[in-house]
Write a protein that holds these residues in place. Structure first.
Motif, PDB file in Angstrom:
ATOM      1  N   LEU A 119       0.757  -1.456  -0.334  1.00 38.63           N
ATOM      2  CA  LEU A 119       0.008  -0.219  -0.061  1.00 38.63           C
ATOM      3  C   LEU A 119       0.817   0.867  -0.209  1.00 38.63           C
ATOM      4  O   LEU A 119       1.933   1.566   0.977  1.00 38.63           O
ATOM      5  N   THR A 120       0.300   2.100  -1.287  1.00 38.38           N
ATOM      6  CA  THR A 120       1.215   3.628  -0.704  1.00 38.38           C
ATOM      7  C   THR A 120       0.744   4.446   0.507  1.00 38.38           C
ATOM      8  O   THR A 120      -0.198   3.506   1.197  1.00 38.38           O
ATOM      9  N   VAL A 121       1.103   5.161   0.924  1.00 38.49           N
ATOM     10  CA  VAL A 121       0.403   6.052   1.946  1.00 38.49           C
ATOM     11  C   VAL A 121      -0.317   6.423   1.919  1.00 38.49           C
ATOM     12  O   VAL A 121      -0.965   6.422   3.239  1.00 38.49           O
ATOM     13  N   LYS A 122      -0.977   7.263   0.603  1.00 36.11           N
ATOM     14  CA  LYS A 122      -2.178   7.802   0.410  1.00 36.11           C
ATOM     15  C   LYS A 122      -3.386   6.712   0.620  1.00 36.11           C
ATOM     16  O   LYS A 122      -4.443   6.314   1.346  1.00 36.11           O
ATOM     17  N   GLN A 123      -3.226   5.799   0.187  1.00 34.90           N
ATOM     18  CA  GLN A 123      -3.861   4.074   0.246  1.00 34.90           C
ATOM     19  C   GLN A 123      -3.862   3.556   2.017  1.00 34.90           C
ATOM     20  O   GLN A 123      -5.386   2.830   2.437  1.00 34.90           O
ATOM     21  N   LYS A 124      -2.897   3.731   2.614  1.00 34.69           N
ATOM     22  CA  LYS A 124      -2.880   3.041   4.392  1.00 34.69           C
ATOM     23  C   LYS A 124      -3.551   4.285   4.762  1.00 34.69           C
ATOM     24  O   LYS A 124      -4.732   3.584   5.558  1.00 34.69           O
ATOM     25  N   VAL A 125      -3.240   5.627   4.073  1.00 35.54           N
ATOM     26  CA  VAL A 125      -4.382   6.511   5.536  1.00 35.54           C
ATOM     27  C   VAL A 125      -5.695   5.965   4.696  1.00 35.54           C
ATOM     28  O   VAL A 125      -6.252   6.036   5.562  1.00 35.54           O
ATOM     29  N   PHE A 126      -6.214   6.126   4.080  1.00 36.83           N
ATOM     30  CA  PHE A 126      -7.470   5.811   3.424  1.00 36.83           C
ATOM     31  C   PHE A 126      -8.281   4.655   3.728  1.00 36.83           C
ATOM     32  O   PHE A 126      -9.161   4.406   4.416  1.00 36.83           O
ATOM     33  N   ARG A 127      -7.526   3.435   4.095  1.00 36.05           N
ATOM     34  CA  ARG A 127      -7.696   1.905   4.626  1.00 36.05           C
ATOM     35  C   ARG A 127      -8.020   2.367   5.741  1.00 36.05           C
ATOM     36  O   ARG A 127      -9.115   1.664   6.248  1.00 36.05           O
ATOM     37  N   MET A 128      -6.929   2.497   6.750  1.00 35.82           N
ATOM     38  CA  MET A 128      -7.586   3.212   8.074  1.00 35.82           C
ATOM     39  C   MET A 128      -8.504   3.748   8.385  1.00 35.82           C
ATOM     40  O   MET A 128      -9.445   3.347   9.542  1.00 35.82           O
ATOM     41  N   THR A 129      -9.131   5.161   8.112  1.00 34.35           N
ATOM     42  CA  THR A 129      -9.787   5.636   7.783  1.00 34.35           C
ATOM     43  C   THR A 129     -10.938   4.988   7.594  1.00 34.35           C
ATOM     44  O   THR A 129     -12.284   5.166   8.649  1.00 34.35           O
ATOM     45  N   THR A 130     -11.467   3.960   6.716  1.00 34.65           N
ATOM     46  CA  THR A 130     -12.148   3.464   6.059  1.00 34.65           C
ATOM     47  C   THR A 130     -12.491   2.126   7.278  1.00 34.65           C
ATOM     48  O   THR A 130     -14.056   2.433   8.369  1.00 34.65           O
ATOM     49  N   ALA A 131     -11.768   1.965   7.553  1.00 28.37           N
ATOM     50  CA  ALA A 131     -11.552   0.571   8.787  1.00 28.37           C
ATOM     51  C   ALA A 131     -11.996   1.578  10.344  1.00 28.37           C
ATOM     52  O   ALA A 131     -13.004   0.559  10.938  1.00 28.37           O
ATOM     53  N   GLY A 132     -11.326   2.275  10.435  1.00 29.33           N
ATOM     54  CA  GLY A 132     -12.183   3.191  11.827  1.00 29.33           C
ATOM     55  C   GLY A 132     -13.644   3.266  11.817  1.00 29.33           C
ATOM     56  O   GLY A 132     -14.125   3.479  12.343  1.00 29.33           O
ATOM     57  N   LEU A 133     -14.114   4.227  10.438  1.00 28.63           N
ATOM     58  CA  LEU A 133     -15.422   4.356  10.852  1.00 28.63           C
ATOM     59  C   LEU A 133     -15.943   3.410  10.637  1.00 28.63           C
ATOM     60  O   LEU A 133     -17.657   3.388  10.900  1.00 28.63           O
ATOM     61  N   SER A 134     -15.529   2.286   9.720  1.00 26.00           N
ATOM     62  CA  SER A 134     -16.286   1.184   9.661  1.00 26.00           C
ATOM     63  C   SER A 134     -16.738   0.118  11.240  1.00 26.00           C
ATOM     64  O   SER A 134     -17.775   0.041  12.094  1.00 26.00           O
ATOM     65  N   ALA A 135     -14.882   0.713  11.677  1.00 28.18           N
ATOM     66  CA  ALA A 135     -15.465   0.021  13.415  1.00 28.18           C
ATOM     67  C   ALA A 135     -16.722   0.663  14.410  1.00 28.18           C
ATOM     68  O   ALA A 135     -16.909   0.339  14.875  1.00 28.18           O
ATOM     69  N   ALA A 136     -15.904   1.950  14.208  1.00 28.19           N
ATOM     70  CA  ALA A 136     -16.321   2.757  14.912  1.00 28.19           C
ATOM     71  C   ALA A 136     -18.465   2.628  14.974  1.00 28.19           C
ATOM     72  O   ALA A 136     -19.474   2.606  15.615  1.00 28.19           O
ATOM     73  N   ALA A 137     -18.962   2.759  13.699  1.00 24.13           N
ATOM     74  CA  ALA A 137     -19.672   2.259  12.524  1.00 24.13           C
ATOM     75  C   ALA A 137     -20.306   1.239  13.893  1.00 24.13           C
ATOM     76  O   ALA A 137     -21.589   0.872  14.093  1.00 24.13           O
ATOM     77  N   ALA A 138     -19.877  -0.171  13.661  1.00 28.19           N
ATOM     78  CA  ALA A 138     -20.297  -1.509  13.922  1.00 28.19           C
ATOM     79  C   ALA A 138     -20.463  -1.309  15.093  1.00 28.19           C
ATOM     80  O   ALA A 138     -21.520  -1.802  16.283  1.00 28.19           O
ATOM     81  N   ILE A 139     -19.770  -0.502  16.013  1.00 30.67           N
ATOM     82  CA  ILE A 139     -19.855  -0.608  17.720  1.00 30.67           C
ATOM     83  C   ILE A 139     -21.488   0.448  17.987  1.00 30.67           C
ATOM     84  O   ILE A 139     -21.710   0.280  18.633  1.00 30.67           O
ATOM     85  N   THR A 140     -21.181   1.898  16.616  1.00 32.28           N
ATOM     86  CA  THR A 140     -22.384   2.665  17.622  1.00 32.28           C
ATOM     87  C   THR A 140     -23.572   1.814  17.181  1.00 32.28           C
ATOM     88  O   THR A 140     -24.224   1.739  17.919  1.00 32.28           O
ATOM     89  N   VAL A 141     -23.840   1.411  16.284  1.00 35.85           N
ATOM     90  CA  VAL A 141     -25.336   0.171  15.576  1.00 35.85           C
ATOM     91  C   VAL A 141     -25.473  -0.705  17.461  1.00 35.85           C
ATOM     92  O   VAL A 141     -26.145  -0.851  17.679  1.00 35.85           O
ATOM     93  N   LEU A 142     -24.379  -1.342  17.828  1.00 35.79           N
ATOM     94  CA  LEU A 142     -24.317  -2.228  18.623  1.00 35.79           C
ATOM     95  C   LEU A 142     -24.949  -2.163  20.106  1.00 35.79           C
ATOM     96  O   LEU A 142     -26.195  -2.405  20.042  1.00 35.79           O
ATOM     97  N   ILE A 143     -24.117  -0.474  20.000  1.00 38.47           N
ATOM     98  CA  ILE A 143     -24.501   0.226  21.486  1.00 38.47           C
ATOM     99  C   ILE A 143     -26.091   0.726  21.163  1.00 38.47           C
ATOM    100  O   ILE A 143     -26.524   0.631  22.297  1.00 38.47           O
ATOM    101  N   LEU A 144     -25.919   1.280  20.078  1.00 37.31           N
ATOM    102  CA  LEU A 144     -27.474   1.729  20.135  1.00 37.31           C
ATOM    103  C   LEU A 144     -28.711   0.749  19.670  1.00 37.31           C
ATOM    104  O   LEU A 144     -30.015   1.083  20.855  1.00 37.31           O
TER     105      LEU A 144
END
Lengths: 333, 161
Positions: free
Chosen positions: A102-127
């Motif tokens: 992965l290039t730096v841009k791809q890494k940042v994008f993937r990490m962001t996507t993953a973080g948002l996905s994880a946050a969304a999953a946890i939020t859905v769970l808690i809500l």
């Protein structure tokens, strides 16, 4: 000086001494001459390979051609060597994606996507846990005696989330022996919980009340005209106290929604036996966590724990950053 | 070489390296391992290697890794040990290319690699020499001997057929 004079004399002397070659000619020259036809098999092989490799000097080409024209054997050798050119097979390396970085841009994008996905999953769970009633069903397999309020005229039964089949029979029973306050006609129905594969027959209707109050929803005797003021699905009979919360299962859901639900359970949750019932938020959260783990190689875990009766006790979530175990509240306690 | 160029090298050269090693070893799994190993080494030297030389670097690395494996398994066939071009008379060949690839297994390693690099990738004698660590003259003689061996093999096959 004397020495120089001596050297000069010697040089002059040597210059005067010359050997003249004899005028003799080799008589067998013609025998030594060769034509292209005289090229040996080995030489033909060498020239043929050179020709194939595009490495044959231009002045040697006529020799080769001359030989091939005159000797059939050489032609065969030449043809065979031209056939030794290999053709690469049409195969491809299948694991290229595993080699890529992965290039730096791809890494940042993937990490962001993953973080948002994880946050969304946890939020859905808690809500879902906090706001959605029935997210973690706590009313499964309730003992009938806890549900039935004997003084409530509209009370009938049953809290069970498994298929219920009503087997109709006509029996004669006495009203007073069942549940006070309910006007029961001469017909009644036996409700059979098929998941438990157990049917309680009641040869003596007078025993019905006792059975109902003791057994945990194995089978319940239901009066046919009990005046239930609740719209129930066909072939099932459900009643409860005033706090009864109907299971949100809508049979009229479209095929697409059913397909999505079954596909989700089959493909993502990897359930061996799966239904097309509505997806629970817990299942969505579980699928999300599994997807994130697979995508990023993380090791998050979400798990529900059940007691012996199959009732959900708590939900456990674990990751490298956060772990918690959320107990399930029993709403009717 | 940048990360982008490295990934480009994966796209452009992984197939070729895989084909070369697979044809040489006749073993898919080993070939797969060697390709992965070669690209891992390329990645470890990504800042030192320029993209234009990455192809020959990959081939060279893969070739030497393969040679190491062969030597470890004592599968190296020397010219002296070679038992010649015994025919696989029980084999059923469907085309000439298949016959040639079967024959490849029966020629010495250096000849095989030289012929494969020449035919599959079109490398020059000098480039093959750079990859295999041989001189141009040695490469040339290996190709010549390899071709003659293949010729003899298919000649026998044609005679039988």
């Amino acid at each position: 000086m004397k020495s120089d004079w001596t050297n000069m004399d010697e040089t002059e002397f040597i210059d005067g001494v010359r050997l003249e070659p004899e005028n003799v000619l080799f008589a067998g020259k013609d025998k030594l001459r060769k034509s292209a036809a005289d090229l040996t098999d080995e030489q033909i092989e060498y020239l043929s390979v050179a020709f194939l490799e595009n490495d044959l000097p231009a002045d040697q080409l006529p020799d080769l051609q001359g030989n091939l024209e005159q000797k059939r054997e050489s032609r065969i050798v030449f043809d065979l060597i031209q056939k030794t050119k290999l053709t690469p097979p049409v195969i491809f390396y299948e694991h290229k994606s595993s080699l890529k970085r992965l290039t730096v841009k791809q890494k940042v994008f993937r990490m962001t996507t993953a973080g948002l996905s994880a946050a969304a999953a946890i939020t859905v769970l808690i809500l879902s846990y906090v706001f959605v009633p029935g997210f973690l069903p706590v009313r499964n397999n309730q003992v009938v005696s806890e549900i039935i309020q004997e003084n409530s005229p509209e009370t009938l039964l049953i809290a069970a989330n498994k298929p219920i089949i009503v087997r109709s029979e006509t029996v004669s029973i006495e009203t007073d022996n069942i549940i006070p306050g309910i006007d029961i006609s001469q017909t009644a129905e036996f409700v059979e919980n098929t998941s438990m594969s157990e049917t309680i027959s009641m040869p003596d209707p007078s025993l019905a009340k006792e059975v109902i109050t003791v057994l945990p929803v194995a089978a319940v005797f239901v009066p046919g005209s009990a005046g239930i003021d609740y719209q129930v699905p066909q072939l099932s009979l459900i009643a409860s106290d005033n706090n009864f919360v109907a299971v949100a299962y809508d049979d009229s859901r479209g095929r697409v929604r059913r397909f999505i639900a079954s596909a989700f359970r089959e493909k993502i949750l990897r359930e061996k036996t799966y239904s097309d019932g509505p997806l629970r938020p817990y299942e969505i959260a579980k699928g999300s966590v599994a997807g994130i783990n697979k995508l990023l190689g993380w090791d998050m875990e979400i798990k529900e724990t059940q007691d012996k009766s199959g009732e959900v006790k708590s939900v456990y979530f674990s990751s490298t950053l956060l772990s918690f175990n959320a107990p399930v509240k029993k709403t009717d306690e | 070489m940048t990360v982008k160029e490295y990934n480009r090298a994966v796209d452009e050269y992984a197939d070729a390296v895989y084909r070369f090693i697979r044809a040489d070893l006749r073993d898919d799994d080993r070939a797969n391992d060697i390709v992965q190993d070669s690209f891992e080494k390329l990645w470890n030297h990504v800042s030192e290697i320029e993209y234009p030389v990455s192809k020959s670097w990959l081939f060279s690395t893969a070739y030497h890794t393969m040679i190491d494996i062969i030597r470890k398994e004592k599968r190296m066939t020397s010219l002296e040990e070679s038992n010649g071009m015994e025919l696989l008379t029980d084999s059923q060949y469907t085309d000439l290319n298949e016959i040639l690839h079967a024959a490849l297994e029966r020629i010495p390693e250096q000849q095989r690699s030289a012929v494969l690099l020449r035919d599959y990738e079109g490398y020059s004698y000098r480039e093959i020499g750079d990859i295999t660590g041989l001189s141009e003259a040695q490469v040339k003689i290996n190709i010549y001997r390899g071709r003659v061996a293949l010729k003899n093999y298919i000649g026998k096959i044609e005679t039988i057929i």
